[in-house]
Design a protein around this motif. Structure first.
Motif, PDB file in Angstrom:
ATOM      1  N   PHE A   1       0.755  -1.314  -0.011  1.00  0.00           N
ATOM      2  CA  PHE A   1      -0.098   0.200   0.087  1.00  0.00           C
ATOM      3  C   PHE A   1       0.783   1.461   0.070  1.00  0.00           C
ATOM      4  CE2 PHE A   1       0.371  -2.213   4.200  1.00  0.00           C
ATOM      5  CZ  PHE A   1       0.986  -1.020   4.935  1.00  0.00           C
ATOM      6  N   LYS A   2       0.358   2.451  -0.432  1.00  0.00           N
ATOM      7  CA  LYS A   2       0.909   3.722  -0.339  1.00  0.00           C
ATOM      8  C   LYS A   2      -0.302   4.811   0.322  1.00  0.00           C
ATOM      9  CE  LYS A   2      -0.921   4.455  -5.155  1.00  0.00           C
ATOM     10  NZ  LYS A   2      -1.596   3.433  -5.105  1.00  0.00           N
ATOM     11  N   ALA A   3       0.768   5.712   0.801  1.00  0.00           N
ATOM     12  CA  ALA A   3      -0.478   6.768   1.706  1.00  0.00           C
ATOM     13  C   ALA A   3       0.107   8.326   1.418  1.00  0.00           C
ATOM     14  CB  ALA A   3      -0.576   6.274   3.103  1.00  0.00           C
ATOM     15  N   GLY A   4      -0.623   9.029   1.596  1.00  0.00           N
ATOM     16  CA  GLY A   4      -0.409  10.502   1.626  1.00  0.00           C
ATOM     17  C   GLY A   4      -0.755  11.261   2.756  1.00  0.00           C
ATOM     18  N   LEU A   5       0.009  12.098   3.191  1.00  0.00           N
ATOM     19  CA  LEU A   5      -0.346  12.606   4.746  1.00  0.00           C
ATOM     20  C   LEU A   5      -0.149  14.159   4.425  1.00  0.00           C
ATOM     21  CD1 LEU A   5       1.688  10.934   7.282  1.00  0.00           C
ATOM     22  CD2 LEU A   5      -0.797  11.251   7.404  1.00  0.00           C
TER      23      LEU A   5
END
Length: 362
Positions: A277-281
């Protein structure tokens, strides 16, 4: 005490408070009807007046503690895959049976104390038999059964919707829109379309269910709130002060990653893959309020959500698992555990102004 332990303690406290309230109401109503009478008219059993309220409240509070502990330590994961109605009705019936035994024993102890005789004395036993066979007991049992049903209905609803959502609805916190500062993390499973085609709809659903369940401890430990599930994407949110405290928002991502990696064999055996998975904050102001007429929901609106989503979409382009805005990074205090690599100013789709982003690894 860890956030997870606090969460478990809150469940026990809520059950205790609920049953203490119901016990108090029952004791007060009973005293209001019987007053200074020394006996129950329907059974001729001894009635203790005001002191009876203390016994009832204490017994109800003890029951709440027992039920709360059983839900936390025994039944927590036992009925995860069961339908909502099954969980509510089965638990209500199960605990009602236990309360039947509990009432018989508690009544025997109380009668023994009042008559100053052993609990196995014939007079105590006869008193209990009169109580159990009388409609007075049936009415109490109906009251308690309803209380169990209501408590588990609320409990399961709070688990389905999120306890803070239920609390905010009840308290009317967002009945009028308000502006607050929040941190958001948009997390998306990599190659989800391909995975769905390989596994099929049912198996893919099972994967998502396990995938999201295995995130639970990390989200609890970092005091996050699940805002939405959008297919294979999950949106996690924190009030700004909570999200930046102890780097909670960063820790959440990497704790989830560690939990998934620890269970890689389980995933591979069940699905022949381990989800990546990948994520942005990002963080910023949002307008929060209730919306909808036929179905009410608490929603966040604001540019910060669109921006966070756009940041997450850039992960593949920069070969990153986690991208974070400089605006949020400036509020955090990443220690030596984290490696921050500045990417620079990026023009996000749909935005006029550029935004500084960085890649974070552990």
């Amino acid at each position: 005490m860890t956030p997870k332990q606090k969460h478990n303690l809150q469940i026990i406290v809520r059950f205790t408070a609920f049953w203490t309230l119901f016990g108090s109401l029952y004791g007060i109503v009973e005293y209001g009807i019987l007053g200074d009478s020394n006996i129950y008219p329907s059974t001729n059993n001894v009635y203790g007046g005001k002191s009876q309220i203390v016994y009832v409240v204490f017994g109800a509070a003890l029951l709440g503690i027992i039920v709360g502990c059983m839900e936390v330590f025994i039944f927590k994961n036992l009925f995860v895959k069961k339908p909502f109605a099954f969980k509510v009705f089965f638990k209500s019936a199960f605990y009602s049976f236990l309360i039947f035994l509990f009432l018989v024993v508690l009544g025997a102890v109380f009668t023994s104390h009042r008559l100053n005789k052993p609990i196995i004395d014939a007079a105590v036993i006869q008193s209990q038999m009169r109580f159990v066979s009388n409609f007075a007991f049936t009415s109490i049992f109906i009251y308690i059964g309803f209380a169990f049903f209501l408590s588990f209905f609320i409990f399961e609803m709070s688990k389905s919707m999120g306890i803070m959502v239920v609390y905010n609805f009840i308290m009317g916190k967002y009945h009028k829109p308000s502006i607050e500062e929040r941190v958001f993390m948009f997390m998306d499973m990599k190659s989800s379309t391909t995975i769905a085609e390989q596994l099929g709809h049912v198996k893919y659903y099972e994967l998502l269910n396990k995938y999201y369940a295995d995130m639970s401890d990390a989200i609890l430990n970092t005091q996050g709130e699940i805002y939405q599930y959008v297919g294979d994407e999950i949106i996690i949110s924190w009030p700004k002060s909570v999200g930046i405290k102890n780097n909670n928002c960063l820790n959440c991502f990497f704790e989830i990653k560690d939990n998934i990696n620890l269970k890689s064999n389980e995933y591979f055996n069940a699905f022949s893959l381990v989800p990546q998975f990948k994520a942005g904050l990002h963080c910023g102001p949002v307008t929060t309020g209730e919306i909808g007429q036929l179905k009410k929901e608490i929603v966040f609106t604001g540019d910060v959500l669109n921006t966070t989503s756009r940041i997450q979409m850039l992960c593949n382009e920069y070969n990153a698992q986690l991208l974070i805005s400089q605006q949020l990074l400036d509020l955090l205090k990443p220690n030596d555990t984290y490696n921050v690599q500045t990417i620079g100013e990026i023009q996000l789709r749909g935005r006029d102004r550029k935004i500084n982003i960085s890649k974070v690894t552990k």
